[in-house]
Design a protein around this motif. Structure first.
Motif, PDB file in Angstrom:
ATOM      1  N   SER A   1      -6.824  -2.342  -7.552  1.00 52.89           N
ATOM      2  CA  SER A   1      -6.789  -3.294  -6.440  1.00 52.89           C
ATOM      3  C   SER A   1      -5.417  -3.900  -6.207  1.00 52.89           C
ATOM      4  CB  SER A   1      -7.817  -4.421  -6.644  1.00 52.89           C
ATOM      5  OG  SER A   1      -7.397  -5.323  -7.650  1.00 52.89           O
ATOM      6  N   MET A   2      -4.340  -3.326  -6.712  1.00 51.75           N
ATOM      7  CA  MET A   2      -2.988  -3.818  -6.427  1.00 51.75           C
ATOM      8  C   MET A   2      -2.311  -2.860  -5.460  1.00 51.75           C
ATOM      9  SD  MET A   2       0.209  -4.769  -8.956  1.00 51.75           S
ATOM     10  CE  MET A   2      -0.564  -6.292  -9.509  1.00 51.75           C
ATOM     11  N   VAL A   3      -1.828  -3.411  -4.333  1.00 54.53           N
ATOM     12  CA  VAL A   3      -1.245  -2.598  -3.268  1.00 54.53           C
ATOM     13  C   VAL A   3       0.063  -3.241  -2.826  1.00 54.53           C
ATOM     14  CG1 VAL A   3      -1.627  -1.533  -1.017  1.00 54.53           C
ATOM     15  CG2 VAL A   3      -3.578  -1.979  -2.520  1.00 54.53           C
TER      16      VAL A   3
ATOM     17  N   ILE B   1      -0.537  -7.295  -2.515  1.00 46.63           N
ATOM     18  CA  ILE B   1      -1.880  -7.846  -2.338  1.00 46.63           C
ATOM     19  C   ILE B   1      -2.756  -7.382  -3.503  1.00 46.63           C
ATOM     20  CG2 ILE B   1      -1.671  -7.935   0.164  1.00 46.63           C
ATOM     21  CD1 ILE B   1      -3.318  -5.411   0.350  1.00 46.63           C
ATOM     22  N   SER B   2      -3.679  -8.236  -3.875  1.00 49.21           N
ATOM     23  CA  SER B   2      -4.567  -7.912  -4.995  1.00 49.21           C
ATOM     24  C   SER B   2      -5.874  -8.662  -4.839  1.00 49.21           C
ATOM     25  CB  SER B   2      -3.880  -8.285  -6.311  1.00 49.21           C
ATOM     26  OG  SER B   2      -4.714  -7.992  -7.395  1.00 49.21           O
TER      27      SER B   2
ATOM     28  N   GLN C   1       1.411   1.460  -0.515  1.00 50.62           N
ATOM     29  CA  GLN C   1       1.342   2.195  -1.778  1.00 50.62           C
ATOM     30  C   GLN C   1       0.393   1.488  -2.737  1.00 50.62           C
ATOM     31  OE1 GLN C   1       2.972   5.125  -3.228  1.00 50.62           O
ATOM     32  NE2 GLN C   1       3.023   5.557  -1.032  1.00 50.62           N
ATOM     33  N   CYS C   2      -0.677   2.174  -3.142  1.00 47.52           N
ATOM     34  CA  CYS C   2      -1.579   1.658  -4.167  1.00 47.52           C
ATOM     35  C   CYS C   2      -0.961   1.888  -5.543  1.00 47.52           C
ATOM     36  CB  CYS C   2      -2.939   2.352  -4.081  1.00 47.52           C
ATOM     37  SG  CYS C   2      -3.848   2.056  -2.552  1.00 47.52           S
ATOM     38  N   HIS C   3      -1.154   0.924  -6.441  1.00 49.01           N
ATOM     39  CA  HIS C   3      -0.602   1.044  -7.788  1.00 49.01           C
ATOM     40  C   HIS C   3      -1.295   2.189  -8.528  1.00 49.01           C
ATOM     41  CE1 HIS C   3       0.823  -0.023 -11.799  1.00 49.01           C
ATOM     42  NE2 HIS C   3       1.653  -0.872 -11.242  1.00 49.01           N
TER      43      HIS C   3
ATOM     44  N   ASN D   1     -11.251  -2.245  -7.111  1.00 55.12           N
ATOM     45  CA  ASN D   1     -11.885  -3.220  -6.243  1.00 55.12           C
ATOM     46  C   ASN D   1     -11.033  -3.395  -4.999  1.00 55.12           C
ATOM     47  OD1 ASN D   1     -13.968  -3.777  -8.142  1.00 55.12           O
ATOM     48  ND2 ASN D   1     -12.557  -5.113  -9.259  1.00 55.12           N
ATOM     49  N   LEU D   2     -11.627  -3.900  -3.955  1.00 56.38           N
ATOM     50  CA  LEU D   2     -10.866  -4.127  -2.735  1.00 56.38           C
ATOM     51  C   LEU D   2      -9.897  -5.286  -2.930  1.00 56.38           C
ATOM     52  CD1 LEU D   2     -13.530  -3.790   0.094  1.00 56.38           C
ATOM     53  CD2 LEU D   2     -11.604  -2.281  -0.334  1.00 56.38           C
ATOM     54  N   PRO D   3      -8.646  -5.160  -2.487  1.00 59.71           N
ATOM     55  CA  PRO D   3      -7.734  -6.312  -2.526  1.00 59.71           C
ATOM     56  C   PRO D   3      -8.221  -7.402  -1.578  1.00 59.71           C
ATOM     57  CG  PRO D   3      -6.751  -4.480  -1.323  1.00 59.71           C
ATOM     58  CD  PRO D   3      -8.011  -3.953  -1.940  1.00 59.71           C
TER      59      PRO D   3
END
Length: 378
Positions: A363-365, A377-378, A356-358, A64-66
């Motif tokens: 959605s965790m960046v 951000i999430s 960096q995306c997890h 999902n989008l953060p």
């Protein structure tokens, strides 16, 4: 006046002195062993996978989008050049300009905590985790590349002497013993960590290597440099054969912009390049590596900063930093603008540096900016 009498000391035999010295040495060894055992146990506790991460490892979840900033930490006065999520555990690695590489835990508490620090003799520039999360490689401005093994208490297992100042590195996708290093003066070479020797050299006059990424087929990779000729832009993006070190591409990008960051899409069909022209370009990973003229991600600014970006785990979204201190999200398949997330920076010149995306959590960046802060951000 008589001098003061000397203080009498009892006589200690040579055998007693030897016994006392042996007892002190034994106590010192026991204390050192106890400290090493504590450090080893503490290090093992650092690499316990968080329960939240375990829930998402078994199943594939759509991203999902953060939406907002949920955590923030100030790690340095200088910008953290490189962020890397540990592929297996819930840790984030941050390379700072203070001769340190900081291992942060972002899952166990409400705050970002630095749980381990690796010291270097010079300022660090880049880092990368191995695919098994066992080894970590870092490069620094003293022309050294170091490999750390965390199953051996985080000790340095290999140190490479590089003829040029390294700027970026990456592990091979299919070989844990091989590493690719790029640096100043067109230096691009792969090294075997078992022998510590250079395995192959990729030779072409292209200036400083800025970034590279391996294709999914593990037989080739694309590199970018900072040299853009006034007459031709054939040097800024080059595709190489991994094993033979042969240049297998002609002019790919015709615009006279440098590309500070490259990312291969998880599907392997295309590769994205951040350009200093305030947009992200998309190229095919099949010969002749054509530019996609119909898809462009262009709602953020770069302004000659090394602004990074990343692609979500499922490949649906592209998350890019911006030089105005915000994060911009795009749809990958058509380049449509989706959302802008403000980091609430105090200075508008605090540009984003790395994104960096997890690799597991949707959605965790993680984002680092020019002021030395790290945001989640999430």
């Amino acid at each position: 006046m008589e001098p003061p009498a000397k203080k009498l000391r009892p006589y200690v035999t040579k055998w007693e002195r030897r016994q006392k010295a042996a007892a002190e040495k034994k106590l010192l060894i026991e204390n050192e062993n106890e400290r090493e055992t504590l450090e080893e146990s503490d290090l093992k506790e650092l690499f316990l996978t968080n329960e939240t991460v375990l829930e998402y490892q078994d199943k594939f979840h759509k991203n999902n989008l953060p939406r907002k900033v949920c955590k923030k930490a100030s790690l340095s006065c200088d910008p953290p050049w490189c962020l890397r999520w540990c592929p297996k555990f819930s840790h984030l690695l941050a390379v700072t300009c203070e001769k340190t590489v900081k291992l942060c835990d972002v899952m166990k508490d409400n705050e970002i905590k630095v749980v381990h620090t690796l010291q270097h003799e010079a300022n660090t520039r880049h880092c990368d985790w191995s695919r098994t999360s066992r080894q970590l490689a870092t490069c620094s401005y003293d022309q050294k590349v170091q490999a750390f093994d965390f199953l051996s208490q985080g000790k340095v297992t290999c140190t490479l002497e590089i003829p040029e100042t390294p700027s970026c590195l990456q592990w091979w996708r299919d070989d844990e013993n091989m590493i690719l290093v790029g640096g100043e003066n067109s230096f691009l070479a792969s090294y075997d960590l078992r022998t510590g020797k250079e395995a192959s050299r990729y030779r072409f006059k292209c200036g400083k290597i800025l970034s590279f990424d391996f294709f999914i087929n593990n037989t080739s990779f694309m590199s970018s440099c900072d040299q853009v000729n006034r007459q031709s832009a054939e040097h800024n993006l080059i595709v190489w054969d991994v094993r033979t070190a042969a240049k297998i591409s002609n002019q790919i990008f015709h615009e006279r912009y440098t590309c500070p960051h490259l990312r291969v899409h998880p599907s392997g069909t295309n590769i994205l390049a951040q350009t200093t022209g305030n947009y992200i370009a998309r190229f095919s990973t099949q010969k002749p590596f054509r530019l996609d003229k119909f898809v462009r991600y262009q709602n953020h600014t770069v302004n000659e900063y090394p602004v990074g970006f990343d692609i979500s785990r499922d490949g649906q979204f592209v998350v890019s930093g911006s030089s105005n201190g915000s994060v911009v999200c795009y749809k990958h398949n058509n380049g449509n603008y989706m959302r802008t997330i403000s980091l609430s920076v105090t200075n508008e010149s605090d540009s984003c540096v790395d994104v960096q995306c997890h690799p597991v959590m949707p959605s965790m960046v993680a984002i680092s900016n020019w002021a030395g802060n790290v945001y989640i951000i999430s």
